[in-house]
Design an enzyme around this catalytic site. Structure first.
Site, PDB file in Angstrom:
ATOM      1  N   THR A 193      65.882  47.766  56.557  1.00 19.55           N
ATOM      2  CA  THR A 193      64.860  48.030  57.567  1.00 19.55           C
ATOM      3  C   THR A 193      64.536  46.710  58.243  1.00 19.55           C
ATOM      4  O   THR A 193      63.940  45.825  57.619  1.00 19.55           O
ATOM      5  CB  THR A 193      63.594  48.603  56.908  1.00 19.55           C
ATOM      6  OG1 THR A 193      63.957  49.796  56.209  1.00 19.55           O
ATOM      7  CG2 THR A 193      62.544  48.929  57.954  1.00 19.55           C
TER       8      THR A 193
ATOM      9  N   LYS B  23      63.888  54.530  61.864  1.00 21.17           N
ATOM     10  CA  LYS B  23      63.454  54.137  60.526  1.00 21.17           C
ATOM     11  C   LYS B  23      62.011  53.612  60.546  1.00 21.17           C
ATOM     12  O   LYS B  23      61.188  53.981  59.687  1.00 21.17           O
ATOM     13  CB  LYS B  23      64.405  53.057  59.977  1.00 21.17           C
ATOM     14  CG  LYS B  23      63.950  52.364  58.717  1.00 21.17           C
ATOM     15  CD  LYS B  23      63.845  53.284  57.503  1.00 21.17           C
ATOM     16  CE  LYS B  23      63.383  52.493  56.288  1.00 21.17           C
ATOM     17  NZ  LYS B  23      63.136  53.306  55.111  1.00 21.17           N
TER      18      LYS B  23
ATOM     19  N   LYS C  61      54.111  44.935  56.943  1.00 20.64           N
ATOM     20  CA  LYS C  61      55.239  44.401  57.724  1.00 20.64           C
ATOM     21  C   LYS C  61      55.877  45.500  58.559  1.00 20.64           C
ATOM     22  O   LYS C  61      56.143  45.319  59.760  1.00 20.64           O
ATOM     23  CB  LYS C  61      56.294  43.792  56.788  1.00 20.64           C
ATOM     24  CG  LYS C  61      57.388  43.033  57.518  1.00 20.64           C
ATOM     25  CD  LYS C  61      58.640  42.911  56.672  1.00 20.64           C
ATOM     26  CE  LYS C  61      59.320  44.261  56.506  1.00 20.64           C
ATOM     27  NZ  LYS C  61      60.649  44.242  55.911  1.00 20.64           N
TER      28      LYS C  61
END
Lengths: 291, 291, 291, 291
Positions: free
Chosen positions: B93, B169, B238
C-alpha cells in the site's frame, strides 16, 4: 390479547395484517382510511377515531414521527381511551426525548410503555422478518413477546428504559447513513482516477463489506438509482438530527454526524429532498465537480 | 518465470512461501535475514542484496511504505539490476503519487510496472486467499495472472494505470477506518444511555452490517481488545493521509476523512500509536468522558 | 553588510528597493529579469545567477514556496556560494519541515539560518510597514535587526529555532482563512433570511470584529469581489495544508483546518483556483443553493 | 411612553436603570425580587407579576432563553395584559423559530413585535453603549428609536421581519465562537513548537486581529483565565445549536458550526460547563495532549 393498531403506512399495514393472520383480534385506525378498510376485509375492527380503542389491552403505534405520534396518541385521545394496565408499544423511530416524555405520560395514565422500533423495510415487514429493537420492563417484554414473534425474525432487548431502544434505533440509522457517506466519498475519490464506482463498490461489497446495508445502498449508488425512495433524504436528515440531539443531551461529540448533517443540507438545498437517502452520495460527486 | 521477492514481513513471507509451494523459482531478500533463511529451507535462492536479482523476470515487492520501497528498489539497486522487459509488481500500500513516479522510473529502465495491493491480513495471505487489486497494462496483467492465482482467491482489475489500483486500495482502507469511526461514535452514543456497546454491535453485525470488516473490528471494539495490533493506529493515520493526498490532487473533498485524521491524531497524542487501528473507537469514548 | 536578495516578486521587489534606499549594498537576482533590471537602475548589482553572490554576508530569499526555494538556493548554488559565517534569512512562507531541513543544510555549510516570514501584502511591503515574524539564534537576530527595521514596522521574536517562526506564520494564515470561512458561513446563514451579507458584515467589522483582516476580507465578500487576487485560492489551500502538516507531525487535531481544506477543494473543483482566497466564502453560498 | 421591563439580570438591570435615568416611566418585574427593589429606589414601579403591566405601551423583555421568555410572557400573562396597539421589544438572544412564533402570538393579541437583541456585555449595557440589532416594521422601529438611543451607541436595522435580527444575533455569536475556536486550534499548533500562545496571540491581536472580540478572548486564552464566566460554555453551546437550527431550516451547511458543537460537547463532558465560553480553546489543547 386485543390489539389496537394505529398507523397503517408502508410498514404498519403489513404488520397489522400479519397479526390478523396470526389470529389476533385487531382494531385498526389510520389517517387515510384505505389501508384500514383493506384490513377490515381481513377481519380487523375499524376504529372510528384513535380514541375508539377502549377495549384494547395492547396499543401498537407506528406513526411518522414525534409530531404525528403526539397528535394521534395524545391529541386525539388514544392514550386516554386505554384502560389502566394496558401496554403501549411504540414501534416508530422517534426521538429519545419524546420517548422519555411518552413513557411519563403513559405512566400517569397507568399505562406501560415499551419502545420497539424495527430494522427492515416494507418487504421485510410483510414477511414477518423484522429485527425488533426493544427496551422496557422485562416482565412486560415477556408478556408481549408473542406479538414480536409474529412481526419479526428476532427480538433484541437493550434494557429496561424505553429510551434505550430509541437510542439504539437512531444509532443504527446513523450507522447506515455513515456507510452511505463513506461510499459516496470513496466513490468520488476513485472516480477522480477514472475507476468506475460500480467496479469499486462491487468489489467491496463482495469482500470486506459483504453486508445487506452495503449491498443495498452500494448498488443504488453504483447505478445512480435514487428514486423511488425507500426512505427519503428528508427523513435521513431528520434521523441524523435526532441522533445528534440524543448525543447532545449526554455530551457525546459525533464528528461523522456533523458531516452527514451538512451534506444532507447541501442535498436539500439542491432540491433532492424526495430522493432515497442513499443520494447523500451525490453530494461528494457534486462537490468534486463530477456532476 | 523467475520471481524476485523483496520484503518478507508478515504478509510477504507467507506469500513467497506460497509461490515456492506452487513450484516457482523464487529469489528472496529481506532487511532482517530470518524470514529469508526460512524460505531458503523451502528452496528459495537468497539474494545478497536487493540488486542481486539480475536473472529475475518478475520482481514482486511488498515493503512497508513509499520510503522503504524507494530505498530498496531505487536506493539499493533492484530496479537497475532488472533486465529490460522485466515486470515489477508492487503489492504494498503506497501513495498514488509514488505509484505514478515508480511507474515512470520503471519505464525509463524498460521495466513494466503493475500495482497490485491486497486486501487481507496475515492469515489470509498464508491461505492464498487474498483479494488482489490490480491495475496496469491488460496484456501484462494476463501474463502474471498465474502468480495472482497462487496468492489470492480473486484478482480485481481497475484499469490500465497502476495509480488506479493504488487509489482503490487507499479508498478501501478509508472505508474500513470510516466503519471503525462510525462504530466508535455510535458506541459512545448508546453507552451514554447505558446500552452495552457489545450488545449494540452484536446486533448490528448480525443484521445489517454482517460483513467481515464490521464483525472483525466490531468484536475488538466490543471487547476493548486493541493489542496485539494487526495494523497499528500509526499506519491507520498514514493511510488516511495518503487517501487525503490522492483526493487533494483531484480536488475531492472528503468530510469523513477529516474526522478520521483528527481522531487518529488525538489518539496518537494520547500515546496509542501502537494499538490496533480499531482503537480509533476509544477517541469517541474519551471525548464523551466515558474513559 | 552586503545583502544578496533572491526572489523579486510582488513582495521581494519593494523590499529590496527599500534596502537600497536605506543605503545597503544589494545584489539581486530573479527568475524573470525585469524586476532586477529595475532595481539595478536604483543601484543594485545584478547577479548573473543565484550562485553569483559570493561576496554577500547576508542572503535574503522570499521565493514562492518550498520547491522554488530549494531549486534556487540548493539547486542553483546560492547556498554553496556563500562564505562560512554568512547569514541566510528566509522571509517566504514555507513548510515547517522544509525550514528544519534548510536550517540543517545551511549549518553544514557554516551558514546561519533565520526564518523571518512576514505579515502584510504588497502595499505594506512597499511602505516598509511589514510585521516580521522571526525565529533563530538571538545574537544573530540582533545582528540583522537593522535590516528588519528597514523592512518592517515591527519585528516579533518567537524563539531560537527557525521552525517556530515558520509555524507562527502558518498559524496566522490559518487564522485568516478561518475568519474568511466563518464570514462565509455566517453570510450564507443571514442571506437565507434575506439579510444582506454586506449589512451583516458591515455591522460586525464596525464593532466586535473591527480589525484589518475582517475589514479587508469582509468587504471583498460583501461585494463578491475576488479578482484580481491578492493571494489566490490555490495558495490559500497550500498554506492550510502546510498548517495541517505541521500540526500532524505534533499530533494536533485542528477541526477548522479540515473544514477549510474541504471547502478550498470544493472551490478548486469548481474552477476558482485563481480567485482571491476570500472566495472561500462562495462555497457556503453555493452549498446552500444561493448561487 | 410607559415601559414595562421584564427580566432584570446582569443586562436588564442596568438597561432599565438607564431608561429611568432618561426620564421614562418604567414598571419592572423580575423572578428574584432584589434587582426590582433596587430599581424601585430609582423610581421604578414594581409589578406584582408579569401580568401587572396593563398600562404599559411598550414591553421590553430580556429573559434567559426561549423557555424563560415563554413562561413569563405567555405563561404568566404579560402578553395578555397588554393593550391592543402596544409594542413588545424582545432584546434577548432567542431562537429564530421562537421569534417567529412570538411575532405570531403577539399579532393575535393586536400587539406589535420587534426583535432587538444586543451586542455587548454588562459593563457596556451599563454605559448605554450597546449595539442594538433590530428588525421589525420600519414605522414601529422609528417609534421606539428614542428608547434604543438611551440603551445603545448604535442601532442597526436588518429588515422588517423580527426573525432577521434574531438570525443576525446568532450569526454574530457564531462568529465569536469561531474566533475562539480558531485561536484555540492555532494556539495548540504553536505551543506544540514551544511558542507561547500568549506571544502568538499578543502579536495577532496587535496586528491583523486587533479587534475587541480577539483582544478580549485572546487575553483569556493566553492566561487560561476562564472563570468567572462572562458567558458560560453551556450558553455558548446553546447559541451554536440555535445557529445550527436556524441554518437547518434553510438548508445552510455550516462546517465550522459542527466543529464548535463537538468541541463544546467535549468540554461539557469534561465538566467545564460553567467556565467562560472562551474555554473552548482548552479542548484543542487537551486533544493534543498538552493538558
Amino acid at each position: 390479547m386485543h390489539i389496537a393498531f394505529l398507523g397503517l403506512g408502508g410498514m404498519g399495514q403489513p404488520m397489522a395484517s400479519n397479526l390478523l393472520n396470526a389470529g389476533y383480534e385487531v382494531t385498526v385506525w389510520n389517517r387515510s382510511p384505505e389501508p384500514a378498510l383493506k384490513l377490515a376485509e381481513q377481519g380487523a375492527t375499524l376504529a372510528a377515531s384513535p380514541a375508539d380503542i377502549a377495549s384494547a389491552t395492547v396499543l401498537i403505534t407506528i406513526l411518522a414521527d414525534d409530531v404525528a405520534t403526539e397528535q394521534v396518541v395524545l391529541g386525539q385521545g388514544a392514550l386516554t381511551a386505554l384502560a389502566r394496565g394496558a401496554i403501549w408499544i411504540n414501534m416508530a423511530t422517534v426521538s429519545v426525548a419524546f420517548t422519555e416524555e411518552m413513557e411519563r405520560r403513559a405512566h400517569e395514565k397507568g399505562v406501560s410503555y415499551i419502545a420497539a422500533p424495527v430494522l427492515g423495510r416494507v418487504d421485510v415487514a410483510a414477511a414477518g422478518n423484522l429485527n425488533i429493537l426493544t427496551a422496557g420492563d422485562a416482565a412486560l417484554l415477556d408478556n408481549v413477546q408473542e406479538i414480536f414473534d409474529v412481526l419479526g425474525q428476532k427480538t433484541w432487548r437493550f434494557g429496561d428504559r424505553p429510551a434505550q431502544a430509541a437510542t439504539v434505533k437512531l444509532a443504527a440509522n446513523f450507522m447506515i447513513a455513515s456507510a452511505i457517506e463513506a461510499m459516496g466519498e470513496a466513490s468520488a475519490l476513485v472516480e477522480a482516477y477514472d475507476v468506475g464506482k460500480g467496479d469499486f463498490l462491487g468489489m467491496l461489497t463482495s469482500t470486506l463489506f459483504a453486508a445487506p446495508a452495503y449491498k443495498n445502498y452500494g448498488a443504488m449508488i453504483a447505478e445512480d438509482r435514487y428514486s423511488p425512495a425507500g426512505f427519503t433524504m428528508k427523513l435521513g436528515l431528520k434521523d441524523v438530527r435526532l441522533a445528534q440531539q440524543a448525543a447532545e443531551s449526554k455530551n457525546v461529540p459525533m464528528g461523522i454526524a456533523g458531516v452527514l448533517r451538512d451534506n444532507y443540507l447541501d442535498a436539500l438545498a439542491h432540491g433532492d429532498e424526495k430522493l432515497d437517502w442513499a443520494a447523500l452520495a451525490t453530494v461528494s460527486a457534486r462537490r468534486s465537480g463530477q456532476q
